[in-house]
Design an enzyme around this catalytic site. Structure first.
Site, PDB file in Angstrom:
ATOM      1  N   CYS A  76     -37.891-101.655 -44.561  1.00 48.40           N
ATOM      2  CA  CYS A  76     -37.295-102.419 -45.843  1.00 48.40           C
ATOM      3  C   CYS A  76     -38.260-103.425 -46.331  1.00 48.40           C
ATOM      4  O   CYS A  76     -38.190-103.730 -47.481  1.00 48.40           O
ATOM      5  CB  CYS A  76     -35.951-102.805 -45.537  1.00 48.40           C
ATOM      6  SG  CYS A  76     -34.505-101.653 -45.171  1.00 48.40           S
ATOM      7  N   TYR A  77     -39.156-104.031 -45.408  1.00 44.40           N
ATOM      8  CA  TYR A  77     -39.869-105.128 -45.915  1.00 44.40           C
ATOM      9  C   TYR A  77     -41.127-104.438 -46.607  1.00 44.40           C
ATOM     10  O   TYR A  77     -41.948-105.487 -46.964  1.00 44.40           O
ATOM     11  CB  TYR A  77     -40.239-106.049 -44.836  1.00 44.40           C
ATOM     12  CG  TYR A  77     -41.043-105.482 -43.765  1.00 44.40           C
ATOM     13  CD1 TYR A  77     -42.345-105.262 -43.755  1.00 44.40           C
ATOM     14  CD2 TYR A  77     -40.268-105.041 -42.459  1.00 44.40           C
ATOM     15  CE1 TYR A  77     -43.193-104.786 -42.849  1.00 44.40           C
ATOM     16  CE2 TYR A  77     -41.169-104.692 -41.315  1.00 44.40           C
ATOM     17  CZ  TYR A  77     -42.604-104.323 -41.471  1.00 44.40           C
ATOM     18  OH  TYR A  77     -43.331-103.906 -40.539  1.00 44.40           O
TER      19      TYR A  77
END
Length: 401
Positions: free
Chosen positions: A157-158
């Site tokens: 997600c990052y």
């Protein structure tokens, strides 16, 4: 030289999932324990999500496909396609989203032509193929064959944060560089029924979407809002390696998303932000830097405390927090003392689109830029969380042309 992120654009696939309907389908699947059924209801109900999007067109109640692969609407049964079947759909549908997002970004930057693009950075963790999306963007958008291409895969997600940092570094090395950054995630390909709590939580949150922007040293046009990319920082928390993970299984990719993740973020978010803030003189003038007293090994790490009467909500006006789930946003808001309106872009992104993994933070940034109250010179702090547990953060400045 200011390095700016311009022309942020987002794309979602047309099939809409209504959270209440999806909840009922997941809860009714055969083989679930009573505890699992209760967990499904709870996870979906407290998710903060109303709608999500998916590339799987047959995930609708009125689907009458004679040979369904993901969902048998007649029997209301979630099927179990192989990883190969899921990835084949990724190849087709992710390409469409990558290209459409990139096309929209270029169209939103009339002073930049396709042949001006020098670098392409693509981001995804929900599928694989080669030649990949970076290649497809060059071919389909008419970019130069010599365009340098980079793909950040399987980071979670990052990943859009290091993509922006990489693009900034390219421009700093060559002021004439123009970098097209595109993220596309098809998380719904890997959703499944299970009595496992981590799988249930993942099934209640994840969805599909894409976003793109252009990073360069070119100033925004009159009336255009952009983000100056000031600083980036990476921190790995001392705990959490086993609480968020992403592995490839025989029946799709398998997400481990522990319910303990919000507690880890709550405990470590301040120390994760401290190194970022310590590098910005305008912020540190309003904060007090003190040594970390947690242990001798970490004694050199800065810990920032507020200098009264300053608050983080006043020092930094806008907060682009990756909405990994409602509880993560709740913990962040309370721990950092932010105003409810400062988390509204993240909460609205979660409510209408769910968690689109790496693309989500770009949706939030766009919502901030599009906000009528966002003004020239205001600061933005962006944060995204992923496997590790890894915290990627960045400081940005709103720039109006």
């Amino acid at each position: 030289m200011a390095v700016t992120l311009r022309a942020l654009q987002t794309v979602v696939p047309p099939t809409i999932l209504i959270q209440e309907q999806v909840r009922d389908i997941f809860a009714a699947q055969p083989g679930l324990s009573r505890l699992a059924q209760r967990l499904v209801s709870t996870s979906f109900n407290v998710s903060g999500i109303e709608t999500r999007h998916t590339v799987i067109a047959e995930l609708t109640l009125d689907n009458d496909s004679a040979d369904p692969q993901f969902f048998d609407a007649r029997q209301q049964l979630l099927l179990v396609p192989s990883t190969r079947v899921r990835n084949e759909l990724y190849i087709t549908e992710a390409t469409k989203l990558f290209v459409e997002a990139g096309r929209r970004a270029l169209a939103a930057c009339p002073d930049i032509r396709p042949e001006d693009v020098t670098h392409v950075v693509t981001v995804s963790c929900t599928g694989f193929y080669a030649p990949g999306p970076d290649y497809m963007l060059v071919r389909e958008l008419g970019l130069n064959a010599s365009t340098q291409r980079y793909h950040l895969g399987f980071m979670g997600c990052y990943a859009s944060m290091p993509a922006l940092r990489t693009a900034k570094q390219f421009v700093e090395a060559d002021p004439n560089a123009v970098v097209l950054v595109v993220s596309a995630e098809l998380c719904s390909l890997h959703l499944r029924t299970s009595s496992d709590p981590d799988t249930i939580v993942a099934s209640s949150l994840f969805s599909d979407g894409a976003a793109a922007g252009i990073v360069s040293s070119r100033a925004p046009l009159p009336g255009e809002k952009a983000l100056g990319l000031d600083l980036f920082e990476t921190v790995i928390t001392p705990v959490g390696e086993g609480d968020m993970a992403w592995k490839i299984g025989d029946e799709g990719f398998e997400m481990i998303l522990s319910t303990y993740v919000p507690h880890i973020i709550d405990e470590h978010i301040e120390s994760a932000l401290a190194p970022l803030f310590a590098r910005d003189a305008s912020i540190t003038r309003q904060l007090v830097a003190v040594p970390c007293e947690a242990d001798a090994a970490a004694s050199a790490a800065p810990v920032l405390t507020l200098a009264p009467p300053a608050t983080l909500s006043s020092v930094i006006e806008h907060w682009a927090i990756h909405p990994g789930g409602r509880s993560i946003l709740d913990k962040t808001e309370a721990k950092l003392g932010l105003r409810p309106d400062q988390l509204l872009p993240s909460r609205e992104t979660l409510r209408t689109n769910g968690n689109m993994s790496s693309a989500t933070i770009l949706f939030v940034m766009k919502a901030i830029l599009d906000g009528p109250a966002t003004a020239d010179g205001e600061r933005v702090c962006a944060m995204a969380f992923g496997p590790g547990l890894t915290v990627e953060s960045g400081l940005m400045t709103v720039i109006e042309g």
